[in-house]
Design an enzyme around this catalytic site. Structure first.
Site, short mmCIF file in Angstrom:
data_model
loop_
_atom_site.label_atom_id
_atom_site.label_comp_id
_atom_site.label_asym_id
_atom_site.label_seq_id
_atom_site.Cartn_x
_atom_site.Cartn_y
_atom_site.Cartn_z
N GLY A 46 91.56 34.12 83.54
CA GLY A 46 92.49 34.63 84.54
C GLY A 46 92.84 36.07 84.25
N GLN A 51 98.09 43.48 84.21
CA GLN A 51 97.31 43.74 82.99
C GLN A 51 96.38 44.93 83.13
OE1 GLN A 51 96.19 39.38 82.81
NE2 GLN A 51 96.18 39.88 80.64
N CYS A 92 95.75 35.32 75.52
CA CYS A 92 95.93 36.33 76.58
C CYS A 92 95.04 37.53 76.28
CB CYS A 92 97.39 36.76 76.63
SG CYS A 92 97.74 37.97 77.93
N LEU A 93 94.38 38.03 77.31
CA LEU A 93 93.51 39.20 77.14
C LEU A 93 94.31 40.43 76.71
CD1 LEU A 93 91.19 38.72 80.26
CD2 LEU A 93 90.60 38.31 77.86
N HIS A 134 100.80 31.11 83.69
CA HIS A 134 100.64 32.24 82.76
C HIS A 134 100.50 33.55 83.56
CE1 HIS A 134 98.62 34.10 79.04
NE2 HIS A 134 98.26 34.94 80.01
N GLU A 135 99.69 33.52 84.63
CA GLU A 135 99.47 34.74 85.44
C GLU A 135 100.72 35.10 86.25
OE1 GLU A 135 97.05 36.12 84.40
OE2 GLU A 135 95.71 34.51 83.77
N HIS A 138 102.94 37.11 84.15
CA HIS A 138 102.52 38.52 84.06
C HIS A 138 103.11 39.32 85.22
CE1 HIS A 138 99.86 38.86 80.64
NE2 HIS A 138 99.07 37.88 81.03
O1 GNR Z 1 91.58 33.90 79.17
C1 GNR Z 1 92.69 33.36 79.11
N1 GNR Z 1 92.78 32.12 78.58
C2 GNR Z 1 93.93 31.34 78.62
C3 GNR Z 1 93.96 30.21 77.83
C4 GNR Z 1 95.06 29.39 77.84
C5 GNR Z 1 96.13 29.69 78.65
C6 GNR Z 1 96.11 30.82 79.44
C7 GNR Z 1 95.01 31.64 79.43
S1 GNR Z 1 94.97 33.04 80.44
C8 GNR Z 1 93.88 34.09 79.56
C9 GNR Z 1 93.56 35.32 80.37
C10 GNR Z 1 94.81 36.14 80.53
O2 GNR Z 1 95.31 36.80 79.66
N2 GNR Z 1 95.38 36.09 81.69
O3 GNR Z 1 96.53 36.75 81.90
NI NI Z 2 97.49 36.89 79.98
#
Ligand code: GNR
Ligand code: NI
Length: 173
Positions: A46, A51, A92-93, A134-135, A138
């Site tokens: 995601g 980001q 998270c990236l 999670h997104e 952000h």
């Molecule tokens: O790549 C991602 N893997 C992930 C794994 C578990 C819970 C959430 C995520 S999101 C993350 C990509 C990211 O940072 N999205 O904002």
């Molecule tokens: Ni993230």
């Protein structure tokens, strides 16, 4: 193919609250395409516009095995979230190399425009439900490490700052 630079925690720009998208036009479709390229190149499931330093309510997700089922959520709103919650490890990236447990609703419904500007409602559970939540965080300027204890968060912050310095040193070598 255009990949965008992903902001890294603790960059203060990650705490910007995103504004609603006003028009799903050519500019927005270009952004969505670039975000998908960036997410796939970084091997994430995601990516939120926040980001890549664009502060508009745009999310791209792909939790499929074949990386061939992109989901685009524009101006997303969670319309329902289960009382049932579960703690699962997240990454998270914007916080590379860090994985820790976060409590999320196990099942949700989300309403959003797709890349054609059409309003859609999706039901999600499992990893997709986790990723959407999670997104959405952000877009509100929240990074998952803010759910962790101040001790863990400070350790992560220190580690990220050290990593950034090493990366900058490697870049000039
Ligand atoms: O790549 C991602 N893997 C992930 C794994 C578990 C819970 C959430 C995520 S999101 C993350 C990509 C990211 O940072 N999205 O904002
Ligand atoms: Ni993230």
């Amino acid at each position: 193919m255009t990949t965008l630079t992903i902001l890294r925690y603790p960059d203060p720009r990650l705490h910007t609250v995103a504004k609603p998208v006003v028009a799903v036009d050519a500019r927005l479709r270009q952004l969505v395409g670039d975000m998908l390229d960036t997410m796939y190149a970084a091997e994430g499931i995601g990516l939120a516009a926040t980001q890549v330093d664009v502060h508009e309510r745009v999310i791209v997700i792909d939790v499929s095995e074949g990386h061939d089922q992109p989901l685009v959520l524009i101006n997303p709103e969670i319309t329902w979230a289960s009382d049932e919650k579960r703690v699962g490890d997240e990454g998270c990236l914007s916080v590379p190399g860090i994985y820790d447990g976060v409590e999320r609703s196990t099942s949700i419904r989300v309403r959003a425009l797709d890349r054609d500007g059409k309003l859609q409602e999706h039901a999600a559970e499992g990893l997709l439900a986790v990723c959407i939540q999670h997104e959405m965080d952000h877009l509100m300027g929240k990074v998952f490490v803010e759910y962790l204890s101040p001790l863990k968060r400070n350790r992560i912050k220190t580690k990220m700052i050290k990593q950034k310095k090493e990366d900058e040193r490697d870049a000039v070598r």
